[in-house]
Write an enzyme that holds these catalytic residues in place. Structure first.
Site, short mmCIF file in Angstrom:
data_model
loop_
_atom_site.label_atom_id
_atom_site.label_comp_id
_atom_site.label_asym_id
_atom_site.label_seq_id
_atom_site.Cartn_x
_atom_site.Cartn_y
_atom_site.Cartn_z
N ARG A 165 11.36 -4.26 8.10
CA ARG A 165 10.03 -3.92 7.60
C ARG A 165 8.91 -4.84 8.09
O ARG A 165 7.76 -4.40 8.15
CB ARG A 165 10.03 -3.91 6.06
CG ARG A 165 10.92 -2.79 5.50
CD ARG A 165 10.73 -2.68 4.00
NE ARG A 165 11.49 -1.57 3.44
CZ ARG A 165 11.39 -1.19 2.17
NH1 ARG A 165 10.58 -1.85 1.34
NH2 ARG A 165 12.09 -0.18 1.72
N ASP A 216 6.36 -4.68 1.07
CA ASP A 216 6.55 -4.78 2.52
C ASP A 216 6.66 -3.41 3.20
O ASP A 216 6.90 -3.33 4.40
CB ASP A 216 7.76 -5.67 2.86
CG ASP A 216 9.04 -5.18 2.23
OD1 ASP A 216 9.05 -4.07 1.65
OD2 ASP A 216 10.05 -5.91 2.29
N ASP A 224 5.69 -4.79 -11.99
CA ASP A 224 4.34 -4.21 -12.04
C ASP A 224 3.99 -3.74 -13.46
O ASP A 224 2.83 -3.83 -13.89
CB ASP A 224 4.15 -3.09 -11.00
CG ASP A 224 5.24 -2.03 -11.02
OD1 ASP A 224 6.21 -2.15 -11.82
OD2 ASP A 224 5.12 -1.06 -10.25
N HIS A 269 4.40 5.26 -1.98
CA HIS A 269 5.20 6.41 -1.53
C HIS A 269 5.66 7.30 -2.70
O HIS A 269 6.44 8.20 -2.50
CB HIS A 269 6.37 5.97 -0.64
CG HIS A 269 7.27 4.94 -1.24
ND1 HIS A 269 8.04 5.17 -2.35
CD2 HIS A 269 7.50 3.66 -0.88
CE1 HIS A 269 8.72 4.08 -2.63
NE2 HIS A 269 8.40 3.13 -1.76
N1 UDP Z 1 12.44 -6.04 -2.94
C1 UDP Z 1 12.81 -7.32 -3.31
N2 UDP Z 1 14.12 -7.56 -3.61
C2 UDP Z 1 15.06 -6.60 -3.54
C3 UDP Z 1 14.68 -5.29 -3.17
C4 UDP Z 1 13.36 -5.04 -2.88
O1 UDP Z 1 11.97 -8.21 -3.35
O2 UDP Z 1 16.22 -6.87 -3.81
C5 UDP Z 1 11.04 -5.76 -2.62
C6 UDP Z 1 10.86 -5.07 -1.29
O3 UDP Z 1 10.79 -5.99 -0.24
C7 UDP Z 1 9.57 -4.30 -1.51
C8 UDP Z 1 9.62 -3.96 -3.00
O4 UDP Z 1 10.54 -4.88 -3.59
O5 UDP Z 1 8.44 -5.09 -1.24
C9 UDP Z 1 10.06 -2.53 -3.27
O6 UDP Z 1 11.31 -2.32 -2.64
P1 UDP Z 1 11.74 -0.89 -2.07
O7 UDP Z 1 10.65 -0.35 -1.21
O8 UDP Z 1 13.10 -1.05 -1.43
O9 UDP Z 1 11.96 -0.02 -3.38
P2 UDP Z 1 11.02 0.98 -4.17
O10 UDP Z 1 10.90 0.39 -5.54
O11 UDP Z 1 9.71 1.08 -3.46
O12 UDP Z 1 11.77 2.26 -4.15
MN MN Z 2 9.09 1.01 -1.47
#
Ligand code: UDP
Ligand code: MN
Length: 274
Positions: free
Chosen positions: A29, A102, A189, A213
């Site tokens: 990423r 990220d 959050d 997203h």
């Molecule tokens: N992230 C993290 N630790 C983890 C998994 C994810 O810090 O073990 C961070 C990741 O780098 C990103 C955010 O958490 O900035 C959200 O992760 P991801 O996009 O995989 O998941 P989402 O919640 O968006 O589906």
């Molecule tokens: Mn994400």
């Protein structure tokens, strides 16, 4: 009217840009971020991760911060990271704290321009919720009491003014943000929304130009991309992706569409087709 009625002008130097990442995502990423928007905010942007990574430490000019938080996706680990992000901002001399994931593209000049509409000396929590209604939880202290509050989706990015962050300091500073997350047992959050809207009684101001997203990226029209602050990408399933619909580089070369977006916004850059 005189110049005194105008809010003070905001520049990029006033903004602390924080990107949450994790060990296993660095190689996947970070490269597209480093190639695109990071170039426009190199001094202001810091990557908060959970390991030492000499390769990316070099690629970011020493802008990787090892939070020493666990590298699991657990609530505790994520609250730990946001807590370190917030404390690092409080130790800085910046007027605005902006958090991103990220998988965000940040339209840097637009971000600065929008922040310019608000005063960092007033309390501002700027972001976009991804829920249609405020979150309702049962109070941990008084089980018969319901608490409701809005929160800005972390994956869309959000910003806090220094004035607000200073009010958070006694409640959530110095690592206390982690204990609050522990107590309410909700994601980072959401915990931020709880601290600001519920504990401090400061409302979230909705900024529609932040995009996570959770929204279909294809609904953002190419003509309006200049006005947006953040973008993201994700996968719906094995063969369906949620990415911007944008002319530009081939999808194999630019799967996230961020290179194409960067060239749409900044067409004069040397790697952009002309
Ligand atoms: N992230 C993290 N630790 C983890 C998994 C994810 O810090 O073990 C961070 C990741 O780098 C990103 C955010 O958490 O900035 C959200 O992760 P991801 O996009 O995989 O998941 P989402 O919640 O968006 O589906
Ligand atoms: Mn994400």
């Amino acid at each position: 009217a005189t110049a005194t009625s105008k809010p003070p002008t905001t520049t990029l130097q006033d903004v602390f840009v924080s990107v949450k990442t994790t060990r296993s995502y660095h190689r996947w990423r970070l490269p597209v971020i480093l190639k695109t928007w990071f170039q426009l905010a190199k001094e202001q942007t810091w990557f908060f991760t959970d390991t030492e990574d000499p390769e990316f430490q070099k690629k970011t000019n020493g802008h990787m911060i090892n939070t020493n938080c666990s590298s699991s996706h657990g609530r505790r680990a994520l609250c730990c990271k946001l807590s370190v992000e917030l404390d690092t901002f409080l130790d800085s001399d910046k007027k605005w704290f902006c958090h991103f994931d990220d998988d965000n593209y940040v339209n840097v000049p637009r971000l600065v321009r929008v922040l310019g509409d608000y005063s960092p000396q007033q309390d501002w929590y700027l972001g976009k919720p991804s829920t249609k209604a405020p979150l309702e939880i049962i109070s941990r202290e008084n089980k018969s009491q319901k608490i409701s509050f809005w929160f800005a989706t972390g994956g869309a990015g959000f910003c806090l003014s220094r004035a607000l962050a200073l009010k958070m300091l006694p409640v959530a500073g110095g690592g206390k943000f982690i204990s609050i997350g522990e107590k309410i047992r909700l994601p980072d959050d959401v915990t931020m929304g709880y601290v600001i809207e519920h504990l401090l009684r400061k409302p979230l101001t909705v900024i529609d130009q932040f995009h996570s997203h959770f929204e279909p990226m294809k609904f953002i029209h190419q003509e309006t991309m200049h006005e947006q602050i953040t973008f993201s990408y994700s996968r719906y399933s094995k063969n369906e992706v949620n990415v911007l619909k944008i002319d530009g580089f081939d999808s194999r070369l630019d799967p996230t569409r961020f290179l194409s977006l960067h060239c749409l916004l900044f067409p004069y850059l040397s790697f952009c087709p002309r």
